[in-house]
Write an enzyme that holds these catalytic residues in place. Sequence first.
Site, PDB file in Angstrom:
ATOM      1  N   GLU A 175      -2.364  39.364  43.239  1.00  0.00           N
ATOM      2  CA  GLU A 175      -2.192  40.444  44.203  1.00  0.00           C
ATOM      3  C   GLU A 175      -1.981  41.782  43.502  1.00  0.00           C
ATOM      4  O   GLU A 175      -1.250  41.853  42.503  1.00  0.00           O
ATOM      5  CB  GLU A 175      -1.000  40.160  45.117  1.00  0.00           C
ATOM      6  CG  GLU A 175      -1.182  38.944  46.008  1.00  0.00           C
ATOM      7  CD  GLU A 175      -0.013  38.750  46.972  1.00  0.00           C
ATOM      8  OE1 GLU A 175       0.880  39.628  47.027  1.00  0.00           O
ATOM      9  OE2 GLU A 175      -0.006  37.721  47.664  1.00  0.00           O
ATOM     10  N   ASP A 186      -3.752  30.401  43.321  1.00  0.00           N
ATOM     11  CA  ASP A 186      -3.004  31.633  43.566  1.00  0.00           C
ATOM     12  C   ASP A 186      -1.835  31.772  42.593  1.00  0.00           C
ATOM     13  O   ASP A 186      -1.060  30.823  42.414  1.00  0.00           O
ATOM     14  CB  ASP A 186      -2.443  31.572  44.990  1.00  0.00           C
ATOM     15  CG  ASP A 186      -2.500  32.892  45.713  1.00  0.00           C
ATOM     16  OD1 ASP A 186      -2.814  33.914  45.081  1.00  0.00           O
ATOM     17  OD2 ASP A 186      -2.221  32.893  46.926  1.00  0.00           O
ATOM     18  N   GLU A 218      -6.806  41.915  52.899  1.00  0.00           N
ATOM     19  CA  GLU A 218      -5.981  41.352  53.968  1.00  0.00           C
ATOM     20  C   GLU A 218      -5.274  42.448  54.742  1.00  0.00           C
ATOM     21  O   GLU A 218      -4.724  43.395  54.165  1.00  0.00           O
ATOM     22  CB  GLU A 218      -4.938  40.390  53.399  1.00  0.00           C
ATOM     23  CG  GLU A 218      -4.049  39.782  54.474  1.00  0.00           C
ATOM     24  CD  GLU A 218      -3.122  38.695  53.971  1.00  0.00           C
ATOM     25  OE1 GLU A 218      -2.348  38.149  54.783  1.00  0.00           O
ATOM     26  OE2 GLU A 218      -3.164  38.383  52.757  1.00  0.00           O
ATOM     27  N   ASP A 228      -0.562  30.630  47.818  1.00  0.00           N
ATOM     28  CA  ASP A 228       0.898  30.573  47.864  1.00  0.00           C
ATOM     29  C   ASP A 228       1.394  30.509  49.303  1.00  0.00           C
ATOM     30  O   ASP A 228       2.585  30.341  49.549  1.00  0.00           O
ATOM     31  CB  ASP A 228       1.530  31.730  47.090  1.00  0.00           C
ATOM     32  CG  ASP A 228       1.171  33.101  47.641  1.00  0.00           C
ATOM     33  OD1 ASP A 228       0.402  33.182  48.625  1.00  0.00           O
ATOM     34  OD2 ASP A 228       1.654  34.102  47.070  1.00  0.00           O
ATOM     35  N   SER A 229       0.471  30.593  50.251  1.00  0.00           N
ATOM     36  CA  SER A 229       0.797  30.343  51.653  1.00  0.00           C
ATOM     37  C   SER A 229       1.389  28.958  51.841  1.00  0.00           C
ATOM     38  O   SER A 229       2.023  28.674  52.864  1.00  0.00           O
ATOM     39  CB  SER A 229      -0.456  30.489  52.524  1.00  0.00           C
ATOM     40  OG  SER A 229      -1.535  29.743  51.978  1.00  0.00           O
TER      41      SER A 229
END
Length: 271
Positions: free
Chosen positions: A120, A90, A187, A51-52
């Site tokens: 996440e 993602d 992360e 999703d970056s």
Amino acid sequence: MSVHSETKAVSVPQLAQARAEGRKLVMLTCYDASFARVIDAAGIDLILIGDSLGMVVQGHDSTLPVQVEDVVYHTAAVARGARRALKIADFPFGSDPAPAQAHAAAVRFIQAGAAMVKLEGAGHKLETIRYLVEREIPVCAHLGLTPQSVLRMGGFKVQGREQSAAEQLRASALAVAEAGASLLVLEGVPAALASAITAASPIPTIGIGAGPGCDGQVLVLHDLLGIDTGHRKPKFVKDFLAEGGSIAGAIHAYAAAVRAGTFPGPEHAYS
């Protein structure tokens, strides 16, 4: 080695095998077919359609505006370019609030060409992980600095520095593995904590801003290439294009550095 074995796609069981054999896993983000071909040719193990893309492709200030349709589109593009690397799609913000909704999105990602999905957090996400795995969808978990929590965290901040937070991260890492996750991204975590989590984890860990002690590393492709995306570069980023001489050379240099254990160095880690 035969041509067939060289081009055979990386499978989920091979991730655990790499860890058992002490081979570092190399992951990069990617969003289109052309870069996917270059990444595949460099022998990268894992491609994350992250999703970056919201920040480095779409120009947003965070990952929050990304939609399921965006990830499906980019996953399909990457799948057309990369044959060998295992592709991970993602879940964008808000797309996995409950198991059934997550499953509906995950099916679209798999049908677009992904072999695994990433979500996440832990907590209520544990039920979703179990639900997906029971329905034959491999899952990569993501703990620590979770970009979709940027509003609650008040920014992109290192996680796990306080003892209570570190203990919670350790517990969550074990919980996502117990729920069935096959891979764990850590992360923005202090290097010593990430090493301890990796040592205790029954599944491979992939670090980004988590020091050299993880079972592998991931970077955002645009950061590896030193591309100005309009956002501040975190300390764990290295411009490999400067030493690689070309895009292909930069990706080869990154893969070699991860596998040799020379990246990330102390200057890329948090304490």
